[in-house]
Design a protein around this motif. Structure first.
Motif, PDB file in Angstrom:
ATOM      1  N   PRO A 112       0.818  -1.204   0.000  1.00 33.93           N
ATOM      2  CA  PRO A 112       0.000   0.000   0.000  1.00 33.93           C
ATOM      3  C   PRO A 112       0.859   1.265   0.000  1.00 33.93           C
ATOM      4  CG  PRO A 112      -0.828  -1.563   1.601  1.00 33.93           C
ATOM      5  CD  PRO A 112       0.435  -2.140   1.058  1.00 33.93           C
ATOM      6  N   ILE A 114       0.584   3.951   1.418  1.00 40.13           N
ATOM      7  CA  ILE A 114       0.772   4.606   2.709  1.00 40.13           C
ATOM      8  C   ILE A 114       2.060   4.120   3.378  1.00 40.13           C
ATOM      9  CG2 ILE A 114      -0.623   2.904   3.974  1.00 40.13           C
ATOM     10  CD1 ILE A 114      -1.732   5.366   5.519  1.00 40.13           C
ATOM     11  N   ILE A 206      -1.266   9.437  -2.499  1.00 41.08           N
ATOM     12  CA  ILE A 206      -1.023   8.869  -1.167  1.00 41.08           C
ATOM     13  C   ILE A 206       0.436   9.057  -0.740  1.00 41.08           C
ATOM     14  CG2 ILE A 206      -1.041   6.723   0.159  1.00 41.08           C
ATOM     15  CD1 ILE A 206      -3.598   6.016  -1.131  1.00 41.08           C
TER      16      ILE A 206
ATOM     17  N   THR B  89     -11.536  -2.547   8.711  1.00 37.51           N
ATOM     18  CA  THR B  89     -10.846  -2.460   7.421  1.00 37.51           C
ATOM     19  C   THR B  89     -10.864  -3.806   6.708  1.00 37.51           C
ATOM     20  OG1 THR B  89      -9.392  -0.910   8.539  1.00 37.51           O
ATOM     21  CG2 THR B  89      -8.756  -1.585   6.338  1.00 37.51           C
ATOM     22  N   GLY B 253      -4.991  -0.686   2.331  1.00 31.63           N
ATOM     23  CA  GLY B 253      -4.034   0.390   2.535  1.00 31.63           C
ATOM     24  C   GLY B 253      -4.579   1.770   2.284  1.00 31.63           C
ATOM     25  N   ASP B 254      -5.800   1.870   1.767  1.00 28.21           N
ATOM     26  CA  ASP B 254      -6.292   3.185   1.356  1.00 28.21           C
ATOM     27  C   ASP B 254      -6.639   4.055   2.557  1.00 28.21           C
ATOM     28  OD1 ASP B 254      -7.281   4.433  -1.347  1.00 28.21           O
ATOM     29  OD2 ASP B 254      -8.634   5.092   0.235  1.00 28.21           O
ATOM     30  N   PHE B 255      -6.359   5.361   2.443  1.00 26.33           N
ATOM     31  CA  PHE B 255      -6.824   6.229   3.526  1.00 26.33           C
ATOM     32  C   PHE B 255      -7.554   7.466   3.045  1.00 26.33           C
ATOM     33  CE2 PHE B 255      -4.067   9.966   3.776  1.00 26.33           C
ATOM     34  CZ  PHE B 255      -3.043   9.597   2.904  1.00 26.33           C
ATOM     35  N   GLY B 269      -5.492   2.743   7.268  1.00 26.61           N
ATOM     36  CA  GLY B 269      -4.777   3.826   6.594  1.00 26.61           C
ATOM     37  C   GLY B 269      -4.946   5.156   7.304  1.00 26.61           C
ATOM     38  N   THR B 270      -6.193   5.503   7.666  1.00 27.89           N
ATOM     39  CA  THR B 270      -6.428   6.781   8.336  1.00 27.89           C
ATOM     40  C   THR B 270      -5.746   6.810   9.696  1.00 27.89           C
ATOM     41  OG1 THR B 270      -8.598   5.822   8.737  1.00 27.89           O
ATOM     42  CG2 THR B 270      -8.522   7.708   7.293  1.00 27.89           C
ATOM     43  N   TYR B 273      -2.172   7.559   9.218  1.00 30.87           N
ATOM     44  CA  TYR B 273      -2.031   8.960   8.848  1.00 30.87           C
ATOM     45  C   TYR B 273      -2.176   9.869  10.067  1.00 30.87           C
ATOM     46  CZ  TYR B 273      -2.751  13.289   6.352  1.00 30.87           C
ATOM     47  OH  TYR B 273      -2.638  14.577   5.893  1.00 30.87           O
ATOM     48  N   THR B 289       1.420  -0.021  10.224  1.00 31.80           N
ATOM     49  CA  THR B 289       1.682  -0.329   8.818  1.00 31.80           C
ATOM     50  C   THR B 289       2.016  -1.798   8.629  1.00 31.80           C
ATOM     51  OG1 THR B 289       4.011   0.233   9.028  1.00 31.80           O
ATOM     52  CG2 THR B 289       2.571   1.950   8.182  1.00 31.80           C
ATOM     53  N   PRO B 292      -1.339  -4.272   7.514  1.00 33.97           N
ATOM     54  CA  PRO B 292      -1.648  -4.649   6.127  1.00 33.97           C
ATOM     55  C   PRO B 292      -0.578  -5.529   5.501  1.00 33.97           C
ATOM     56  CG  PRO B 292      -1.311  -2.262   6.315  1.00 33.97           C
ATOM     57  CD  PRO B 292      -1.352  -2.816   7.694  1.00 33.97           C
TER      58      PRO B 292
END
Lengths: 268, 312
Positions: A112, A114, A206, B89, B253-255, B269-270, B273, B289, B292
């Motif tokens: 990912p 991120i 991202i 998630t 992994g998306d945020f 992800g959020t 962040y 991290t 994931p």
């Protein structure tokens, strides 16, 4: 496999799926010409071109466009060099560690974004490197390499190695062989990879969120507009521009790599 | 031309290229050094640095990170609140993968079996363009479509389905206050954005299916439905799994989408962040991290057994 006809249900599902895929893109196209200033209300009341003129005069948007183009060009150039080198090294020979190198190349897009973003950010921080255009380019180039690599290695595999041997036998030196044999053979694949990398970098958000510091690329500008919805018409127009900037290179890359079975020496 | 070549015959370039041709290991090293330096130092180096930092200590009172090594960040992942984030998630990633497979299959099936070459090329571009088209713009388009008073609500009104939408939105775990702040809306946007990543691998695996198998199945008396369930689907399954690798890991992994659409409540992800940005707790963010990465590694090992890698 064309002996039978598709049933109406299947036909509908397939074409329905395509419509679903394109619907939001059409919505952006539609709203960019919306006369209304503040809302997403539907149906639209009228169409206008005035927001394009407004966007052209917006200093912050222009700054973001310039930064995005700069970053994408630099990242693409780096990716083209590194990706071609890696493809040239890996396409033919087997050696110890080849698998791990291939894995390492795809890792930045397999993991990912991120993770890539935060890893690079903390590395930059611990090295005392200030976030800026340099750090954005490093982040983008890292995941653009694999795009170029994939395109170029596919073409290398389809180009007969005996061409290179023949060139050397006929007395060409390494540079001449590269200039007159290798480069013409991989040129369109390299260009296609470059265009894809440009589109990917231009659109990337991202990894950029982490490595940009105070700089604002066009996607980051869009994201900041989403969290505080004002300047809706300007946002709509910028969204359309970003869409075009990423879609046109994709189309170009498609046409460049189409029908590559006919590359010289490919029949062998 | 021969004169030009002859003049280079004994030049330094000729000598160098001969040397490199004979010493192919040296040549290989020269080619590989720049990409290896870049990936080995910049990328993998950063990843290991991040992993290392996940063992650092974060002081909640001083909000400072110290280099004392601890496992507390990993223990914190199993706090109910953090565990919830992971579960939320993960559920979304599985749901999105399933929905994408269902939506993708007819498109891929039609492309592979019924479309004429011209139509197939059209479908291919039509799937590839939205796949590569700007991620942030697609997400933005959906916030416009789902907004209150926007297109979707207008359509619902025209169809007089307000009651139905209202009752769907009250279902816990699915609904929310409005469509754009509901789990359903978020699920819709995720499914839309990753759908093309599912279509192409399924199409590729269907493409490899020998037509003679289908004829044999028909000759042996199977009805189309039976052929589909017992021949086509099992043989296309590795393609579905291959596609799900993308839908699964991209959702994990998306945020950005969880921020833009759907109810509050963090995603992995959020959380990463927020922890690294506004809180400054890099160690916990780093530990997060790893979630994931571990989940994707588990998923990949399952996918490998199901033959997904041969379908890629």
């Amino acid at each position: 496999m064309h002996s039978e006809q598709a049933s109406w249900g299947l036909r509908l599902a397939a074409w329905g799926g395509l419509v679903f895929l394109h619907f939001p893109i059409l919505v952006i196209l539609l709203y960019a010409f919306n006369t209304e200033e503040s809302a997403y209300s539907f149906p639209l009341r009228g169409f206008t071109l005035e927001w394009f003129a407004v966007v052209a005069g917006r200093e912050d948007v222009l700054q973001a466009i310039i930064l995005s183009v700069k970053v994408a060009c630099l990242a693409t150039a780096l990716a083209m060099v590194l990706g071609t080198l890696a493809a040239a090294a890996l396409y033919r020979r087997d050696f110890f560690g080849k698998e791990s190198i291939t894995l390492m190349l795809i890792l930045p897009i397999a993991l990912p974004g991120i993770i890539t973003g935060i890893a690079l950010l903390s590395a930059f921080k611990s090295l005392g490197i200030e976030p800026g255009i340099f750090t954005i380019v490093v982040g983008h180039a890292t995941f653009c390499v694999v795009i170029v690599y994939n395109n170029v290695i596919a073409r290398f595999r389809r180009t007969s190695h005996s061409l290179i041997e023949a060139s050397m036998d006929l007395g060409a030196d390494g540079w001449q062989t590269f200039r007159y044999i290798i480069l013409p053979n991989i040129a369109t694949a390299l260009l296609a990879g470059g265009m894809l990398a440009f589109a990917l970098s231009f659109d990337e958000i991202i990894v950029t969120t982490f490595t940009a510091g105070h700089e604002q690329t066009l996607p980051l500008w869009l994201l900041s507009q989403l969290s505080r919805p004002r300047d809706v018409p300007v946002t709509n127009v910028v969204a359309l521009l970003v869409m075009l900037a990423t879609m046109l290179p994709i189309l170009g890359a498609y046409y460049l790599t189409r029908g590559t079975e006919t590359v010289a020496g490919g029949g062998k | 031309m021969s004169a030009v070549v002859a003049s280079h015959q004994s030049g330094p370039l000729r000598g160098l290229s001969n040397l490199l041709y004979r010493r192919s290991t040296l040549y290989l090293l020269l080619l590989l050094t720049p990409p290896l330096l870049w990936f080995g130092v910049v990328y993998v180096g950063s990843l290991f640095a991040l992993l290392w930092q996940s063992f650092y200590t974060f002081d909640d009172f001083t909000m400072a990170v110290s280099t004392d090594l601890t496992l507390a960040n990993y223990a914190a992942l199993f706090n109910p609140a953090n565990y919830d984030i992971i579960l939320r998630t993960l559920t979304m990633a599985v749901a999105v993968s399933l929905a994408s497979a269902v939506l993708a299959f007819p498109i891929a099936y039609y492309m592979a079996r019924f479309a004429s070459p011209r139509e197939k090329a059209f479908f291919y571009i039509a799937v590839m363009l939205p796949m590569w088209a700007s991620y942030i713009v697609k997400a933005y388009a959906w916030t416009v479509i789902l907004a209150k008073g926007g297109m979707f609500y207008w359509l619902i009104q025209q169809l007089h389905l307000e009651g139905l939408l209202g009752s769907v939105l009250t279902i816990p775990g699915v609904g929310g206050n409005t469509l754009s702040t509901s789990h359903l809306g978020r699920f819709l946007v995720f499914t839309y954005i990753w759908l093309p990543f599912m279509i192409l691998p399924i199409q590729a695996s269907l493409e490899r299916l020998p037509p003679s198998l289908l004829q044999a199945s028909a000759d042996l008396g199977a009805r189309p439905r039976q052929t589909f369930a017992q021949v086509i689907l099992p043989l296309a399954f590795p393609g579905v799994v291959a596609g799900s690798i993308f839908t699964f890991s991209l959702t994990l992994g998306d945020f950005i989408i969880p921020q833009l659409v759907g109810p509050s409540g963090l995603f992995i992800g959020t959380m990463v962040y927020v922890q690294q940005g506004s809180v400054g707790n890099i160690p916990l963010a780093a530990a997060f991290t790893l979630v994931p990465i571990v989940l994707i590694a588990i998923y990949l090992s399952i996918a490998k057994r199901l033959g997904a890698f041969d379908a890629l």
